[in-house]
Design a protein around this motif. Structure first.
Motif, PDB file in Angstrom:
ATOM      1  N   GLY A  17      66.251 111.665 -24.229  1.00  0.00           N
ATOM      2  CA  GLY A  17      65.875 112.690 -25.042  1.00  0.00           C
ATOM      3  C   GLY A  17      65.467 112.398 -26.628  1.00  0.00           C
ATOM      4  N   ALA A  18      66.433 111.350 -27.114  1.00  0.00           N
ATOM      5  CA  ALA A  18      66.228 110.808 -28.402  1.00  0.00           C
ATOM      6  C   ALA A  18      64.929 110.036 -28.538  1.00  0.00           C
ATOM      7  CB  ALA A  18      67.447 109.943 -28.627  1.00  0.00           C
ATOM      8  N   TYR A  19      64.562 109.241 -27.524  1.00  0.00           N
ATOM      9  CA  TYR A  19      63.323 108.524 -27.596  1.00  0.00           C
ATOM     10  C   TYR A  19      62.264 109.269 -27.757  1.00  0.00           C
ATOM     11  CZ  TYR A  19      59.736 105.345 -25.772  1.00  0.00           C
ATOM     12  OH  TYR A  19      58.476 104.822 -25.527  1.00  0.00           O
ATOM     13  N   THR A  69      62.133 112.571 -29.162  1.00  0.00           N
ATOM     14  CA  THR A  69      62.214 113.627 -30.438  1.00  0.00           C
ATOM     15  C   THR A  69      62.247 112.915 -31.614  1.00  0.00           C
ATOM     16  OG1 THR A  69      64.683 113.498 -30.134  1.00  0.00           O
ATOM     17  CG2 THR A  69      63.718 115.337 -29.154  1.00  0.00           C
ATOM     18  N   VAL A  70      62.970 111.446 -31.625  1.00  0.00           N
ATOM     19  CA  VAL A  70      62.851 110.724 -32.859  1.00  0.00           C
ATOM     20  C   VAL A  70      61.570 110.790 -33.715  1.00  0.00           C
ATOM     21  CG1 VAL A  70      63.685 108.582 -34.227  1.00  0.00           C
ATOM     22  CG2 VAL A  70      65.079 109.979 -32.760  1.00  0.00           C
ATOM     23  N   VAL A 119      60.848 114.055 -35.236  1.00  0.00           N
ATOM     24  CA  VAL A 119      61.321 114.367 -36.230  1.00  0.00           C
ATOM     25  C   VAL A 119      61.392 113.481 -37.459  1.00  0.00           C
ATOM     26  CG1 VAL A 119      63.805 114.775 -36.913  1.00  0.00           C
ATOM     27  CG2 VAL A 119      63.064 115.685 -35.102  1.00  0.00           C
ATOM     28  N   LEU A 179      70.670 111.830 -23.020  1.00  0.00           N
ATOM     29  CA  LEU A 179      70.762 111.644 -24.574  1.00  0.00           C
ATOM     30  C   LEU A 179      69.860 110.680 -25.130  1.00  0.00           C
ATOM     31  CD1 LEU A 179      74.328 112.908 -25.743  1.00  0.00           C
ATOM     32  CD2 LEU A 179      72.280 114.378 -25.662  1.00  0.00           C
ATOM     33  N   GLY A 180      69.943 109.460 -24.631  1.00  0.00           N
ATOM     34  CA  GLY A 180      69.388 108.444 -25.007  1.00  0.00           C
ATOM     35  C   GLY A 180      67.736 108.718 -24.653  1.00  0.00           C
TER      36      GLY A 180
END
Length: 113
Positions: free
Chosen positions: A42-44, A46-47, A50, A39-40
């Motif tokens: 992926g967040a790197y 996608t953030v 978004v 998740l970390g």
């Protein structure tokens, strides 16, 4: 003395024998930290997609420059990265068995910077 006897019995630093676990070890315990790491990562990626437009406007950017990349150029790259990583993992599985995961983990950042 006793320290030389202990070092003679312990496997080399990059040996896979150093990371073997006993038969009672529950491998499902690794699921939580692994999921959080995924998740970390992926967040790197996608953030910025978004939150990026809102942050740009908050910083005073009103228009895209000619040298800026667009999201349409970024999506294929971010789609291809996990596929390449999976292909390399599958291709290097035999090498991992032959030389060990610790040695391979040490060599990977040198070979693939």
């Amino acid at each position: 003395g006793s320290s030389s006897a202990a070092s003679a019995l312990s496997p080399p630093l990059l040996s896979d024998e150093r990371i073997l676990v006993g038969p009672g070890y529950n491998r499902w315990v690794q699921l939580g930290p692994t999921t959080l790491a995924g998740l970390g990562i992926g967040a790197y990626f996608t953030v910025p997609g978004v939150l990026g437009p809102g942050l740009c406007k908050a910083q005073g950017v009103v228009a895209q420059a000619a040298t800026d990349f667009s999201m349409s150029t970024l999506v294929p790259t971010l789609t291809l990265m996990p596929l390449v990583a999976a292909s390399l993992a599958a291709g290097l599985a035999r090498t991992s068995d032959e030389i060990g995961v610790r040695r391979l983990g040490l060599a990977a950042p040198i070979v693939y910077p």
